[in-house]
Scaffold this motif. Structure first.
Motif, short mmCIF file in Angstrom:
data_model
loop_
_atom_site.label_atom_id
_atom_site.label_comp_id
_atom_site.label_asym_id
_atom_site.label_seq_id
_atom_site.Cartn_x
_atom_site.Cartn_y
_atom_site.Cartn_z
N GLY A 4 -20.26 162.20 72.62
CA GLY A 4 -19.53 161.78 71.44
C GLY A 4 -20.43 161.77 70.22
O GLY A 4 -21.65 161.98 70.32
N THR A 5 -19.82 161.52 69.08
CA THR A 5 -20.55 161.42 67.83
C THR A 5 -20.02 160.23 67.04
O THR A 5 -18.87 159.80 67.23
CB THR A 5 -20.40 162.69 66.97
N ALA A 6 -20.85 159.73 66.15
CA ALA A 6 -20.45 158.66 65.24
C ALA A 6 -21.01 159.00 63.87
O ALA A 6 -22.17 159.40 63.74
CB ALA A 6 -20.96 157.31 65.72
N HIS A 7 -20.18 158.85 62.83
CA HIS A 7 -20.61 159.16 61.46
C HIS A 7 -20.22 158.00 60.54
O HIS A 7 -19.07 157.55 60.55
CB HIS A 7 -19.94 160.44 60.95
N ILE A 8 -21.19 157.54 59.78
CA ILE A 8 -20.93 156.51 58.78
C ILE A 8 -21.39 157.04 57.42
O ILE A 8 -22.43 157.68 57.31
CB ILE A 8 -21.63 155.17 59.13
N GLY A 9 -20.56 156.82 56.42
CA GLY A 9 -20.89 157.25 55.07
C GLY A 9 -21.09 156.04 54.18
O GLY A 9 -21.71 155.06 54.58
N LYS A 10 -20.50 156.09 53.01
CA LYS A 10 -20.68 155.01 52.03
C LYS A 10 -19.60 153.92 52.12
O LYS A 10 -19.63 152.98 51.34
CB LYS A 10 -20.71 155.59 50.63
N ASP A 11 -18.66 154.06 53.04
CA ASP A 11 -17.56 153.10 53.17
C ASP A 11 -17.95 151.89 54.00
O ASP A 11 -17.36 151.59 55.03
CB ASP A 11 -16.33 153.76 53.79
N ARG A 12 -18.97 151.18 53.55
CA ARG A 12 -19.49 149.97 54.19
C ARG A 12 -19.71 150.21 55.69
O ARG A 12 -20.57 150.98 56.05
CB ARG A 12 -18.57 148.78 53.91
N TYR A 13 -18.92 149.64 56.56
CA TYR A 13 -19.17 149.75 58.00
C TYR A 13 -18.18 150.66 58.73
O TYR A 13 -18.31 150.85 59.95
CB TYR A 13 -19.16 148.36 58.64
N LEU A 24 -11.60 158.35 66.53
CA LEU A 24 -11.37 156.91 66.44
C LEU A 24 -12.07 156.39 65.19
O LEU A 24 -13.05 156.98 64.74
CB LEU A 24 -11.97 156.18 67.64
N THR A 25 -11.59 155.30 64.67
CA THR A 25 -12.28 154.61 63.59
C THR A 25 -12.77 153.28 64.11
O THR A 25 -12.00 152.52 64.70
CB THR A 25 -11.35 154.39 62.38
N ALA A 26 -14.05 153.02 63.92
CA ALA A 26 -14.62 151.72 64.26
C ALA A 26 -15.00 151.02 62.96
O ALA A 26 -15.29 151.68 61.95
CB ALA A 26 -15.85 151.90 65.15
N ASP A 27 -15.00 149.71 62.96
CA ASP A 27 -15.34 148.94 61.76
C ASP A 27 -15.73 147.54 62.20
O ASP A 27 -15.63 147.19 63.38
CB ASP A 27 -14.13 148.91 60.81
N GLU A 28 -16.13 146.75 61.27
CA GLU A 28 -16.38 145.34 61.50
C GLU A 28 -15.25 144.55 60.86
O GLU A 28 -14.62 145.03 59.91
CB GLU A 28 -17.73 144.92 60.90
N PRO A 29 -15.00 143.35 61.34
CA PRO A 29 -13.96 142.53 60.71
C PRO A 29 -14.39 142.11 59.30
O PRO A 29 -15.57 142.18 58.94
CB PRO A 29 -13.85 141.31 61.63
N SER A 31 -14.66 139.27 58.12
CA SER A 31 -15.57 138.12 58.16
C SER A 31 -17.04 138.56 58.25
O SER A 31 -17.94 137.79 57.93
CB SER A 31 -15.23 137.20 59.32
N LEU A 32 -17.29 139.80 58.69
CA LEU A 32 -18.66 140.33 58.78
C LEU A 32 -18.92 141.38 57.71
O LEU A 32 -19.90 142.13 57.80
CB LEU A 32 -18.93 140.90 60.17
N GLY A 33 -18.03 141.48 56.73
CA GLY A 33 -18.23 142.41 55.63
C GLY A 33 -17.59 143.76 55.79
O GLY A 33 -17.75 144.64 54.95
N GLY A 34 -16.86 143.96 56.87
CA GLY A 34 -16.18 145.24 57.07
C GLY A 34 -14.78 145.21 56.51
O GLY A 34 -14.34 144.23 55.90
N GLY A 35 -14.07 146.29 56.73
CA GLY A 35 -12.69 146.39 56.26
C GLY A 35 -11.66 146.17 57.35
O GLY A 35 -10.47 146.29 57.11
#
Length: 127
Positions: A4-13, A24-29, A31-35
């Motif tokens: 698999g691969t994971a890519h993060i850009g400038k959209d916070r987490y 898939l999209t992964a993020d943080e809640p 409460s931890l600064g994610g969206g």
């Protein structure tokens, strides 16, 4: 095997993950600064264990020709760095108590269960 691969850009987490040809999209809640745009990393870990458990137990029941109607896997990650644990509860419909007990025993030996219990070396290098 799997990759698999994971890519993060400038959209916070927010992280775009691709595994097995699925995006898939992964993020943080929040409460931890994610969206909160997708499951957090530990949520994805639980999803992997839950899916592996459900699929493996369905396969086992089919092989035994047992009349499994449904199976629910409830998972809870708790503890901290030194005492982290996963509690797994199985709700099984359509089987007798002996068959349910056998599936609970088989759950302890699913591929993802064994990987998590045994640990897994991870080697990191620069591409």
């Amino acid at each position: 095997m799997a990759q698999g691969t994971a890519h993060i850009g400038k959209d916070r987490y927010r992280t775009q993950v691709e595994v097995g040809g699925h995006a898939l999209t992964a993020d943080e809640p929040e409460s931890l600064g994610g969206g909160n745009l997708g499951p957090a990393p530990f949520d994805l870990l639980l999803a992997s264990l839950g899916a592996c458990t459900a699929i493996t137990l369905r396969m086992y029941a089919e092989k035994k020709e047992w009349p499994l109607e449904s199976l629910d896997v409830a998972l809870r990650l708790s503890g901290g760095k030194d005492d982290r644990r996963i509690d797994r509860a199985l709700t099984i419909r359509g089987l007798d108590e002996a068959q349910k007990a056998k599936l609970a025993d088989v759950a302890e030996r699913t591929p993802v269960t064994l990987t998590l219990k045994g640990g897994l070396p991870i080697e990191t290098h620069l591409a």
